[in-house]
Scaffold this motif. Sequence first.
Motif, mmCIF file in Angstrom:
data_model
loop_
_atom_site.group_PDB
_atom_site.id
_atom_site.type_symbol
_atom_site.label_atom_id
_atom_site.label_comp_id
_atom_site.label_asym_id
_atom_site.label_seq_id
_atom_site.Cartn_x
_atom_site.Cartn_y
_atom_site.Cartn_z
ATOM 1 N N THR A 198 14.822 -0.755 2.121
ATOM 2 C CA THR A 198 14.035 -1.178 3.275
ATOM 3 C C THR A 198 14.418 -0.354 4.494
ATOM 4 O OG1 THR A 198 14.003 -3.407 2.364
ATOM 5 C CG2 THR A 198 13.363 -3.166 4.673
ATOM 6 N N GLU A 199 13.422 0.252 5.124
ATOM 7 C CA GLU A 199 13.673 1.060 6.317
ATOM 8 C C GLU A 199 14.304 0.203 7.407
ATOM 9 O OE1 GLU A 199 10.958 4.379 7.462
ATOM 10 O OE2 GLU A 199 10.599 3.087 9.203
ATOM 11 N N GLY A 200 15.350 0.739 8.017
ATOM 12 C CA GLY A 200 16.042 0.023 9.083
ATOM 13 C C GLY A 200 17.067 -0.980 8.602
ATOM 14 N N ALA B 181 0.842 -1.191 0.000
ATOM 15 C CA ALA B 181 0.000 0.000 0.000
ATOM 16 C C ALA B 181 0.879 1.244 0.000
ATOM 17 C CB ALA B 181 -0.915 -0.002 1.231
ATOM 18 N N VAL B 182 0.280 2.368 -0.378
ATOM 19 C CA VAL B 182 0.989 3.632 -0.350
ATOM 20 C C VAL B 182 1.261 3.983 1.106
ATOM 21 C CG1 VAL B 182 0.815 6.087 -0.913
ATOM 22 C CG2 VAL B 182 -0.086 4.374 -2.487
ATOM 23 N N GLY B 183 2.455 4.498 1.372
ATOM 24 C CA GLY B 183 2.836 4.867 2.728
ATOM 25 C C GLY B 183 2.328 6.233 3.129
ATOM 26 N N SER B 184 2.735 6.674 4.301
ATOM 27 C CA SER B 184 2.297 7.968 4.820
ATOM 28 C C SER B 184 2.947 9.136 4.093
ATOM 29 C CB SER B 184 2.580 8.061 6.325
ATOM 30 O OG SER B 184 3.964 7.853 6.566
ATOM 31 N N GLU B 185 4.039 8.867 3.375
ATOM 32 C CA GLU B 185 4.703 9.884 2.557
ATOM 33 C C GLU B 185 4.744 9.384 1.118
ATOM 34 O OE1 GLU B 185 8.536 10.956 4.127
ATOM 35 O OE2 GLU B 185 7.803 10.874 6.190
ATOM 36 N N GLN C 61 7.125 6.507 0.127
ATOM 37 C CA GLN C 61 7.092 5.297 0.946
ATOM 38 C C GLN C 61 6.041 4.309 0.455
ATOM 39 O OE1 GLN C 61 6.287 6.336 5.000
ATOM 40 N NE2 GLN C 61 8.378 7.003 5.404
ATOM 41 N N LEU C 62 6.340 3.036 0.627
ATOM 42 C CA LEU C 62 5.376 1.964 0.424
ATOM 43 C C LEU C 62 5.324 1.160 1.708
ATOM 44 C CD1 LEU C 62 6.353 0.618 -3.106
ATOM 45 C CD2 LEU C 62 4.332 1.933 -2.505
ATOM 46 N N GLN C 63 4.120 0.824 2.154
ATOM 47 C CA GLN C 63 3.972 -0.018 3.341
ATOM 48 C C GLN C 63 3.680 -1.436 2.889
ATOM 49 O OE1 GLN C 63 0.982 1.651 5.929
ATOM 50 N NE2 GLN C 63 2.566 2.747 7.041
ATOM 51 N N TYR D 83 9.131 0.346 2.652
ATOM 52 C CA TYR D 83 10.080 0.524 1.564
ATOM 53 C C TYR D 83 10.155 2.013 1.252
ATOM 54 C CZ TYR D 83 10.409 -4.374 -0.061
ATOM 55 O OH TYR D 83 10.676 -5.712 -0.192
ATOM 56 N N HIS D 84 11.342 2.485 0.947
ATOM 57 C CA HIS D 84 11.530 3.861 0.484
ATOM 58 C C HIS D 84 11.819 3.811 -1.002
ATOM 59 C CE1 HIS D 84 11.512 5.798 4.438
ATOM 60 N NE2 HIS D 84 12.053 4.655 4.854
#
Length: 188
Positions: free
Chosen positions: A113-115, A74-78, A81-83, A102-103
């Motif tokens: 990948t975040e982190g 899904a689309v992320g908060s920004e 970003q992808l969630q 994902y960024h």
Amino acid sequence: MFHQIWAALLYFYGILLNSIYQCPEHSQLTTQGVDGKEFPEPHLGRWYFIAGAAPTKEELATFDPVDNIVFNMAVGSEPTQLQLHATIRTKNGSCVPRKWIYHLTEGSTDLRTEGRPDMKTKLFSSSCPGGIMLKETGQGYQRFLLYNRLPHPPEKCVEEFQSLSSCLDSKAFLLTPRKQETCKWPSD
């Protein structure tokens, strides 16, 4: 003189062999997307993990206990970003939820990948309808992963993925069993 002729013959033999036994073409996805829709829109929604391939079994070991995995992208908060949410059904019947972000890389389909700054994900088209192939690289591993919109895509899709990944020097292959029911989403 003999060594120079022999070296030249081997060189030309190598060129001939390479032209005959080339890997099939696989193209990295572009930001133009599918059906005129810009990336990532055509790739949002539910995906089933089908198979993985890597140079060694150790690079696929994380998937050994898995029966099936369902992902929702899904689309992320920004906007960059992808969630990703996943439900993992293990072979012993347990359900394990996972989520990560994902960024997006501007002007590309490369994902970070975040982190996990060492992890890089590239998306590739698949000749299989409803399919997509990922190449994940990180510290000490490289693997190819096959996903599909269907939990049981045609066998030909898996065969083509296995052939392509083998051509790309992946000697280990893992096919998820997908025999058990998928786990329910936390919101289901």
